[in-house]
Write a protein that holds these residues in place. Structure first.
Motif, PDB file in Angstrom:
ATOM      1  N   GLY A  67      31.600  15.218  41.294  1.00  0.00           N
ATOM      2  CA  GLY A  67      31.037  14.853  40.010  1.00  0.00           C
ATOM      3  C   GLY A  67      30.749  13.369  39.918  1.00  0.00           C
ATOM      4  O   GLY A  67      29.686  12.945  39.430  1.00  0.00           O
ATOM      5  N   GLY A  68      31.691  12.546  40.398  1.00  0.00           N
ATOM      6  CA  GLY A  68      31.490  11.101  40.379  1.00  0.00           C
ATOM      7  C   GLY A  68      30.343  10.671  41.258  1.00  0.00           C
ATOM      8  O   GLY A  68      29.521   9.813  40.871  1.00  0.00           O
ATOM      9  N   TYR A  69      30.247  11.264  42.456  1.00  0.00           N
ATOM     10  CA  TYR A  69      29.166  10.936  43.382  1.00  0.00           C
ATOM     11  C   TYR A  69      27.806  11.282  42.779  1.00  0.00           C
ATOM     12  O   TYR A  69      26.866  10.483  42.823  1.00  0.00           O
ATOM     13  N   LEU A  70      27.704  12.477  42.190  1.00  0.00           N
ATOM     14  CA  LEU A  70      26.443  12.894  41.583  1.00  0.00           C
ATOM     15  C   LEU A  70      26.077  12.017  40.392  1.00  0.00           C
ATOM     16  O   LEU A  70      24.900  11.693  40.183  1.00  0.00           O
ATOM     17  N   ILE A  72      26.928   8.825  39.898  1.00  0.00           N
ATOM     18  CA  ILE A  72      26.489   7.518  40.401  1.00  0.00           C
ATOM     19  C   ILE A  72      25.099   7.614  41.005  1.00  0.00           C
ATOM     20  O   ILE A  72      24.231   6.765  40.760  1.00  0.00           O
ATOM     21  N   ARG A  73      24.872   8.665  41.803  1.00  0.00           N
ATOM     22  CA  ARG A  73      23.560   8.820  42.442  1.00  0.00           C
ATOM     23  C   ARG A  73      22.461   8.997  41.412  1.00  0.00           C
ATOM     24  O   ARG A  73      21.371   8.438  41.547  1.00  0.00           O
ATOM     25  N   GLU A  74      22.751   9.764  40.383  1.00  0.00           N
ATOM     26  CA  GLU A  74      21.738  10.012  39.360  1.00  0.00           C
ATOM     27  C   GLU A  74      21.366   8.735  38.618  1.00  0.00           C
ATOM     28  O   GLU A  74      20.204   8.529  38.250  1.00  0.00           O
ATOM     29  N   HIS A  75      22.316   7.844  38.401  1.00  0.00           N
ATOM     30  CA  HIS A  75      22.051   6.627  37.643  1.00  0.00           C
ATOM     31  C   HIS A  75      21.497   5.497  38.506  1.00  0.00           C
ATOM     32  O   HIS A  75      20.823   4.608  37.990  1.00  0.00           O
ATOM     33  N   ARG A  76      21.776   5.547  39.813  1.00  0.00           N
ATOM     34  CA  ARG A  76      21.384   4.421  40.663  1.00  0.00           C
ATOM     35  C   ARG A  76      20.187   4.703  41.545  1.00  0.00           C
ATOM     36  O   ARG A  76      19.519   3.757  41.971  1.00  0.00           O
ATOM     37  N   SER A  77      19.938   5.962  41.869  1.00  0.00           N
ATOM     38  CA  SER A  77      18.910   6.280  42.855  1.00  0.00           C
ATOM     39  C   SER A  77      17.623   6.730  42.186  1.00  0.00           C
ATOM     40  O   SER A  77      17.524   7.840  41.680  1.00  0.00           O
ATOM     41  N   ALA A  78      16.618   5.868  42.236  1.00  0.00           N
ATOM     42  CA  ALA A  78      15.314   6.211  41.663  1.00  0.00           C
ATOM     43  C   ALA A  78      14.644   7.303  42.484  1.00  0.00           C
ATOM     44  O   ALA A  78      13.969   8.189  41.943  1.00  0.00           O
ATOM     45  N   SER A  79      14.820   7.264  43.811  1.00  0.00           N
ATOM     46  CA  SER A  79      14.203   8.276  44.667  1.00  0.00           C
ATOM     47  C   SER A  79      14.799   9.646  44.395  1.00  0.00           C
ATOM     48  O   SER A  79      14.095  10.662  44.397  1.00  0.00           O
ATOM     49  N   TYR A  80      16.113   9.697  44.140  1.00  0.00           N
ATOM     50  CA  TYR A  80      16.757  10.974  43.836  1.00  0.00           C
ATOM     51  C   TYR A  80      16.236  11.524  42.518  1.00  0.00           C
ATOM     52  O   TYR A  80      15.937  12.714  42.403  1.00  0.00           O
ATOM     53  N   GLN A  81      16.093  10.671  41.542  1.00  0.00           N
ATOM     54  CA  GLN A  81      15.592  11.108  40.240  1.00  0.00           C
ATOM     55  C   GLN A  81      14.178  11.665  40.360  1.00  0.00           C
ATOM     56  O   GLN A  81      13.840  12.690  39.747  1.00  0.00           O
ATOM     57  N   ALA A  82      13.355  10.998  41.176  1.00  0.00           N
ATOM     58  CA  ALA A  82      11.982  11.460  41.357  1.00  0.00           C
ATOM     59  C   ALA A  82      11.959  12.815  42.066  1.00  0.00           C
ATOM     60  O   ALA A  82      11.182  13.711  41.713  1.00  0.00           O
ATOM     61  N   THR A  83      12.827  12.970  43.063  1.00  0.00           N
ATOM     62  CA  THR A  83      12.895  14.227  43.807  1.00  0.00           C
ATOM     63  C   THR A  83      13.338  15.366  42.901  1.00  0.00           C
ATOM     64  O   THR A  83      12.751  16.454  42.894  1.00  0.00           O
ATOM     65  N   MET A  84      14.383  15.137  42.124  1.00  0.00           N
ATOM     66  CA  MET A  84      14.895  16.180  41.248  1.00  0.00           C
ATOM     67  C   MET A  84      13.886  16.536  40.147  1.00  0.00           C
ATOM     68  O   MET A  84      13.801  17.683  39.728  1.00  0.00           O
ATOM     69  N   LYS A  85      13.131  15.549  39.715  1.00  0.00           N
ATOM     70  CA  LYS A  85      12.126  15.814  38.682  1.00  0.00           C
ATOM     71  C   LYS A  85      11.077  16.777  39.194  1.00  0.00           C
ATOM     72  O   LYS A  85      10.564  17.632  38.451  1.00  0.00           O
TER      73      LYS A  85
END
Length: 263
Positions: A67-70, A72-85
């Motif tokens: 949960g903590g890893y996800l 942090i990744r969601e708030h810090r990683s712009a590439s992850y946010q774009a991928t999930m979108k």
């Protein structure tokens, strides 16, 4: 009664998915497992053995780490946010009744996944080799998943445009999913000599089978994305053709054609 408590704990925690749909299966997942671990420690404080105590604590560690890893990744990683979108619906157009069904289904899955630990405790099963082996497999899975996430995170910071093929990613292409499979296989194995009756076995088998199916689905989704991004790279094609997708030493290099896999 214990299963109902676990289900309610998962319902309460995973309700954060009503704020953001993907959280039903991400943050809600990790923190629900941690909450269930805490609930088991509280409900069976007088009955805990060293092995069951370790397994309950491992559930807390697993859930908090994931949960903590996800988070942090969601708030810090712009590439992850774009991928999930692009890959996961935001839930804005999902009918409320469907959200309710997803919420309940997720909470039930999380209770089923952790049920072997509950059944060992509630059935007052003695500590045996199966319980110890299950706990060891579970611990190995958590360590592998943690190492895989940390390895990929460091690698992507240095090589944001390249696929990760270092460390445990030389063993399989999805070592984090392999760690997840090992974690829940360990939990499932730990209950083999403790479960009584068809309903306990059904809950445990359903939880294990569903999470394995979901992890293979996640591997399929990742494979499709990586093929799209890197298929013109000869190094990636060589890596993908010689490194198993999920299970070490098993020559299964692609699951993209298996459309029934969902993750």
């Amino acid at each position: 009664m214990g299963f109902l408590v676990m289900f309610i704990v998962a319902l309460v925690i995973s309700a954060i998915g009503f704020r953001k749909f993907v959280w039903f299966i991400s943050l809600g997942y990790g923190f629900s497992i941690a909450g269930i671990g805490v609930a088991l420690l509280a409900m069976f404080a007088a009955q805990l053995t060293p092995v069951t105590a370790i397994m309950a604590v491992l559930l807390v560690i697993y859930g908090c780490r994931l949960g903590g890893y996800l988070l942090i990744r969601e708030h810090r990683s712009a590439s992850y946010q774009a991928t999930m979108k692009n890959e996961i619906k935001d839930g804005s157009s999902t009918p409320f009744l469907v959200k309710i069904l997803v919420w309940a289904a997720c909470a039930l899955l999380y209770a089923c996944e952790t049920s072997p630990v509950l059944f060992r405790l509630s059935n007052n099963a003695t500590t045996d080799v199966v319980a110890v082996v299950g706990a060891v497999i579970m611990a190995v899975g958590i360590v592998l998943e943690s190492v895989a996430d940390a390895t990929k995170n460091r690698f992507k910071q240095q090589h944001p445009k390249r696929f990760c093929d270092v460390g445990v990613f030389r063993l399989v292409r999805c070592p984090n999913y392999l760690g997840e499979v090992l974690t829940w296989t360990g939990v499932f194995v730990s209950g083999w000599t403790a479960m009584h009756g068809i309903w306990q076995w059904l809950a445990a088998v359903a939880g294990w089978a569903c999470i394995v199916w979901i992890m293979f689905g996640g591997a399929r989704r990742l494979e499709i994305r990586q093929t799209k991004n890197y298929d013109d790279n000869p190094e990636y094609r060589a890596y993908a053709s010689h490194t198993p997708i999920l299970i070490p030493f098993v020559p299964l290099y692609s699951v993209a054609r298996f459309k029934w896999l969902v993750g």
